[in-house]
Design a protein around this motif. Sequence first.
Motif, short mmCIF file in Angstrom:
data_model
loop_
_atom_site.label_atom_id
_atom_site.label_comp_id
_atom_site.label_asym_id
_atom_site.label_seq_id
_atom_site.Cartn_x
_atom_site.Cartn_y
_atom_site.Cartn_z
N ARG A 104 0.83 -1.21 0.00
CA ARG A 104 0.00 0.00 0.00
C ARG A 104 0.86 1.25 0.00
NH1 ARG A 104 -5.19 -0.11 -0.97
NH2 ARG A 104 -6.27 -1.82 -0.01
N VAL A 105 1.89 1.26 0.85
CA VAL A 105 2.75 2.43 0.95
C VAL A 105 3.47 2.69 -0.36
CG1 VAL A 105 4.85 3.31 2.05
CG2 VAL A 105 3.08 2.25 3.43
N ARG A 106 3.93 1.63 -1.02
CA ARG A 106 4.66 1.77 -2.28
C ARG A 106 3.75 2.02 -3.46
NH1 ARG A 106 8.34 -3.28 -0.83
NH2 ARG A 106 9.73 -2.23 0.62
N GLY A 107 2.44 1.87 -3.28
CA GLY A 107 1.50 2.10 -4.37
C GLY A 107 1.48 1.00 -5.39
N LEU A 108 1.75 -0.21 -4.96
CA LEU A 108 1.77 -1.37 -5.86
C LEU A 108 0.54 -2.23 -5.60
CD1 LEU A 108 5.52 -2.22 -5.51
CD2 LEU A 108 4.40 -1.33 -7.54
N PRO A 109 0.24 -3.18 -6.49
CA PRO A 109 -0.91 -4.05 -6.27
C PRO A 109 -0.78 -4.84 -4.97
CG PRO A 109 -0.15 -4.27 -8.52
CD PRO A 109 0.86 -3.42 -7.79
N GLY A 147 -1.63 -9.65 -5.02
CA GLY A 147 -0.91 -10.69 -5.73
C GLY A 147 -0.88 -10.57 -7.24
N GLN A 148 -1.33 -9.44 -7.79
CA GLN A 148 -1.29 -9.29 -9.24
C GLN A 148 0.15 -9.11 -9.71
OE1 GLN A 148 -3.14 -7.49 -7.13
NE2 GLN A 148 -5.16 -7.08 -7.93
N ARG A 149 0.39 -9.43 -10.96
CA ARG A 149 1.74 -9.31 -11.50
C ARG A 149 2.07 -7.84 -11.75
NH1 ARG A 149 2.99 -12.29 -16.44
NH2 ARG A 149 4.39 -10.62 -16.99
N THR A 150 3.35 -7.51 -11.72
CA THR A 150 3.77 -6.13 -11.92
C THR A 150 4.75 -5.98 -13.06
OG1 THR A 150 5.54 -6.40 -10.31
CG2 THR A 150 3.45 -5.49 -9.51
N HIS A 151 5.17 -7.10 -13.67
CA HIS A 151 6.18 -7.01 -14.72
C HIS A 151 5.67 -6.20 -15.91
CE1 HIS A 151 9.64 -8.10 -17.11
NE2 HIS A 151 8.86 -8.54 -18.06
N THR A 152 4.49 -6.54 -16.39
CA THR A 152 3.96 -5.82 -17.55
C THR A 152 2.72 -5.02 -17.20
OG1 THR A 152 2.66 -7.74 -18.18
CG2 THR A 152 4.81 -7.49 -19.20
N ASN A 153 2.08 -5.33 -16.10
CA ASN A 153 0.83 -4.65 -15.76
C ASN A 153 1.05 -3.75 -14.55
OD1 ASN A 153 -0.41 -6.10 -17.78
ND2 ASN A 153 -0.99 -7.75 -16.41
N ALA A 154 -0.01 -3.41 -13.88
CA ALA A 154 -0.01 -2.59 -12.66
C ALA A 154 0.31 -1.13 -12.92
CB ALA A 154 0.94 -3.16 -11.61
N ARG A 155 0.16 -0.69 -14.15
CA ARG A 155 0.35 0.74 -14.39
C ARG A 155 -0.72 1.55 -13.68
NH1 ARG A 155 4.27 1.15 -18.22
NH2 ARG A 155 4.41 -0.56 -19.69
N THR A 156 -1.95 1.07 -13.72
CA THR A 156 -3.02 1.81 -13.05
C THR A 156 -2.82 1.82 -11.55
OG1 THR A 156 -4.27 -0.22 -13.44
CG2 THR A 156 -5.00 1.75 -14.58
N ALA A 157 -2.38 0.74 -10.97
CA ALA A 157 -2.17 0.71 -9.52
C ALA A 157 -1.12 1.73 -9.12
CB ALA A 157 -1.75 -0.69 -9.06
N ARG A 158 -0.07 1.83 -9.91
CA ARG A 158 0.97 2.79 -9.57
C ARG A 158 0.50 4.22 -9.81
NH1 ARG A 158 5.86 0.20 -12.74
NH2 ARG A 158 4.13 -0.76 -13.82
N ARG A 159 -0.31 4.42 -10.83
CA ARG A 159 -0.76 5.75 -11.18
C ARG A 159 -1.83 6.23 -10.20
NH1 ARG A 159 -1.73 5.18 -16.59
NH2 ARG A 159 -3.77 4.38 -16.15
N VAL A 160 -2.74 5.35 -9.81
CA VAL A 160 -3.86 5.74 -8.95
C VAL A 160 -3.43 6.01 -7.53
CG1 VAL A 160 -6.01 4.88 -7.93
CG2 VAL A 160 -5.57 4.55 -10.36
#
Length: 116
Positions: free
Chosen positions: A93-98, A101-114
Motif C-alpha cells: 500500500r505504501v509503495r503504491g503497488l498491487p 498478488g497481481q503481477r507487476t512485470h507488464t501490468n499494474a500501471r493503473t495501480a501505480r498511477r492511482v
Amino acid sequence: MVYLLESKLPENKSVVFALQYIYGVGKTRAVLICKKLGFSTNLKVKNLSENQIVQILSLINSLNLVLAHDLKKLKAGLTKNLVSIKSYRGLRRVRGLPVRGQRTHTNARTARRVRK
C-alpha cells in the motif's frame, strides 16, 4: 433533494436504487430495507413522505449497520494498522503497488498511477 446519512438521494430514481447512493449500502441491503418496510420497487424518492424517511432511518439504526463516515473511518483504520505493523499488504500500500498478488512485470500501471 433528500439527504440520508450524508448522501444525496436522487429524486427521480426508485428507492431501491437511491439507497445504493449511501456508502456501504449495496443492492442486497437496499432490497432488504425496502422489503422490511413494505415499499414497492417502483416507489420514487420524490414520493416518499416524511414518515417513510424516518422509518428508513430508524430501520437502518436498528439493523446496526456500519455506514457512511463510520465505515470510511473503519476502512482507513484497518489500512493504517496494516501499514503500522509492516505487513506485506501494508508495505505494498505504501509503495503504491498491487496488494492482492497481481503481477507487476507488464501490468499494474493503473495501480501505480492511482495510488500516488
